[in-house]
Motif scaffolding. Sequence first.
Motif, short mmCIF file in Angstrom:
data_model
loop_
_atom_site.label_atom_id
_atom_site.label_comp_id
_atom_site.label_asym_id
_atom_site.label_seq_id
_atom_site.Cartn_x
_atom_site.Cartn_y
_atom_site.Cartn_z
N UNK A 125 4.24 23.02 21.83
CA UNK A 125 5.34 23.92 22.20
C UNK A 125 6.68 23.39 21.69
N UNK A 126 6.88 22.08 21.82
CA UNK A 126 8.14 21.50 21.34
C UNK A 126 8.26 21.62 19.83
N UNK A 127 7.15 21.41 19.12
CA UNK A 127 7.18 21.54 17.67
C UNK A 127 7.49 22.97 17.26
N UNK A 128 6.86 23.92 17.93
CA UNK A 128 7.10 25.33 17.62
C UNK A 128 8.55 25.71 17.91
N UNK A 129 9.09 25.25 19.04
CA UNK A 129 10.48 25.56 19.39
C UNK A 129 11.44 24.93 18.38
N UNK A 130 11.15 23.71 17.95
CA UNK A 130 11.99 23.04 16.97
C UNK A 130 11.96 23.79 15.64
#
Length: 144
Positions: A125-130
């Motif tokens: 999720x963090x990678x996608x948001x970044x």
Amino acid sequence: MSRHSTGLGGPPPPYETGPEPADRQPVSREPAYQSLRRSHRRFGVRATAVAVGGFLLYVLLSSFVPGLMNTSVSGHLTVGLALGLGQFVLMGVIVWRYLVHMRTRVTPVVRGLRGLVRHHETAERERTAFEARTAPRGEEYRPW
């Protein structure tokens, strides 16, 4: 109109599975997961062998040694009746050992694997948001 087109008969439509989610693939390859599967399978085989062995012993004794099975232990209690009631005790012991096995060997590993899956999901999720924040947006920079 055929039965297949109405959905009232015939085989069900094939179940289609998509690709396995990326966050679940590493968990099935974890040594802890493989150890968990081996341990659970070993316990299941042993417990089944003990249960079936107990039943088989009871049946074979009843069939081939009826004199022993009819021997009185105390009053109307015979060896055969005592062994038959012992089957319930055997099942109780197997269920108790299953619960102990789950509590001591399976649950701690499952908790660890669950934490690993949550970690993978959070990282994804963090990678996608970044990537969404840093990706160039073509619509905002259109020429007039």
